[in-house]
Design a protein around this motif. Sequence first.
Motif, PDB file in Angstrom:
ATOM      1  N   TYR A  86       0.852  -1.009  -0.022  1.00  0.00           N
ATOM      2  CA  TYR A  86      -0.080  -0.069   0.180  1.00  0.00           C
ATOM      3  C   TYR A  86       0.835   1.253  -0.116  1.00  0.00           C
ATOM      4  O   TYR A  86       1.909   1.334   0.731  1.00  0.00           O
ATOM      5  N   GLN A  87       0.697   2.171  -0.879  1.00  0.00           N
ATOM      6  CA  GLN A  87       1.359   3.220  -1.151  1.00  0.00           C
ATOM      7  C   GLN A  87       1.034   4.501  -0.299  1.00  0.00           C
ATOM      8  O   GLN A  87      -0.187   4.804  -0.448  1.00  0.00           O
ATOM      9  N   THR A  88       1.844   5.124   0.391  1.00  0.00           N
ATOM     10  CA  THR A  88       1.593   6.338   1.269  1.00  0.00           C
ATOM     11  C   THR A  88       2.282   7.341   0.786  1.00  0.00           C
ATOM     12  O   THR A  88       3.134   8.096   1.622  1.00  0.00           O
ATOM     13  N   SER A  91      -0.744  11.312   0.727  1.00  0.00           N
ATOM     14  CA  SER A  91      -0.883  12.242   2.121  1.00  0.00           C
ATOM     15  C   SER A  91      -0.107  11.415   3.107  1.00  0.00           C
ATOM     16  O   SER A  91      -0.861  10.639   3.896  1.00  0.00           O
ATOM     17  N   PRO A  92       1.041  11.290   3.211  1.00  0.00           N
ATOM     18  CA  PRO A  92       1.896  10.372   3.967  1.00  0.00           C
ATOM     19  C   PRO A  92       1.611  10.120   5.203  1.00  0.00           C
ATOM     20  O   PRO A  92       1.497   8.922   5.767  1.00  0.00           O
ATOM     21  N   GLN A  94      -1.377  11.064   7.032  1.00  0.00           N
ATOM     22  CA  GLN A  94      -2.533  10.584   7.112  1.00  0.00           C
ATOM     23  C   GLN A  94      -2.730   8.973   6.678  1.00  0.00           C
ATOM     24  O   GLN A  94      -3.325   8.016   7.350  1.00  0.00           O
ATOM     25  N   GLN A  95      -2.295   8.633   5.584  1.00  0.00           N
ATOM     26  CA  GLN A  95      -2.098   7.200   5.278  1.00  0.00           C
ATOM     27  C   GLN A  95      -1.382   6.498   5.933  1.00  0.00           C
ATOM     28  O   GLN A  95      -1.968   5.247   6.147  1.00  0.00           O
ATOM     29  N   ALA A  96      -0.253   6.744   6.425  1.00  0.00           N
ATOM     30  CA  ALA A  96       0.263   6.038   7.665  1.00  0.00           C
ATOM     31  C   ALA A  96      -0.518   5.539   8.558  1.00  0.00           C
ATOM     32  O   ALA A  96      -0.515   4.378   9.081  1.00  0.00           O
ATOM     33  N   LEU A  99      -3.081   2.911   7.569  1.00  0.00           N
ATOM     34  CA  LEU A  99      -2.382   1.866   7.436  1.00  0.00           C
ATOM     35  C   LEU A  99      -1.922   1.019   8.534  1.00  0.00           C
ATOM     36  O   LEU A  99      -2.213  -0.155   8.646  1.00  0.00           O
ATOM     37  N   THR A 127      -9.090   6.339  -2.785  1.00  0.00           N
ATOM     38  CA  THR A 127      -7.927   6.404  -1.627  1.00  0.00           C
ATOM     39  C   THR A 127      -7.448   5.318  -0.928  1.00  0.00           C
ATOM     40  O   THR A 127      -6.615   5.431   0.085  1.00  0.00           O
TER      41      THR A 127
END
Length: 259
Positions: A86-88, A91-92, A94-96, A99, A127
Amino acid sequence: MTVPTILKSETAQCSEHGQYHKHLVESFIGDRIWQGCPRCQFDAVHSPDDAIYKPAAAVRDARDLNARLIASDIPLRFRKATLDNYQTITSPAQQAIALRQCRDYAQGFEANWNVGRSMMLLGGLGTGKTHLGCAIAQHAIREFRAVARYTSALSIIRDVKSTFAKDAELTETKIYEALSTPDLLIVDEVGVQNGSDFERQVLFETINSRYERLQPTIVISNLSILAMRKCLGDRVVDRLSDHDGPAVLFNWASARGEA
């Protein structure tokens, strides 16, 4: 257990057991698998010799895992979706967070299953909600040998409606029973339906029957938590939130179309 589709069959010759039918079967990850002599495989997995038994058991387990993954109905587009790929990048930060929440749920699946803890993945289009939902399902299958199934809200509604026909092969009860059976059910695209009372009742029956059986459900939707309550009703959202079932928010721009 769903049997992988046989793509091709050939007559083959085994030096020990003679003629047999060799099958080329569907593989979950996209390649194809030739299956050899079934009697040789049977003899090998019952051998007292570890040098023979262990590789045969590995083949048997791989076939079982392949069948479980195919039976999940995870769409072809998301069969390679994992927690690790999964690529973050959109929006690194928030996505982290999202995840990590999904990874925690997946790694703790046994505990989540024991209490029937569900989950909601909520946010905009593109998203990564379906990617992570399917990744959780794969993790549960691969690591816990769980029975997981992916479906959509519209598919459930369409299946229930199909039972109204005079020549219907399945009853409404059978449809709900099939949805209640998996250890984990992923219901995608919640909120894209028309929002009728009938549709709301179908989704309530699906989620409530699983809730009563302590069977976890992951709901994926483009709606906010407040819109979910309006769409499905407070009872459904409360069941999905029971035992601190997480609502993971995907509040960033779509990644579709980006390199």
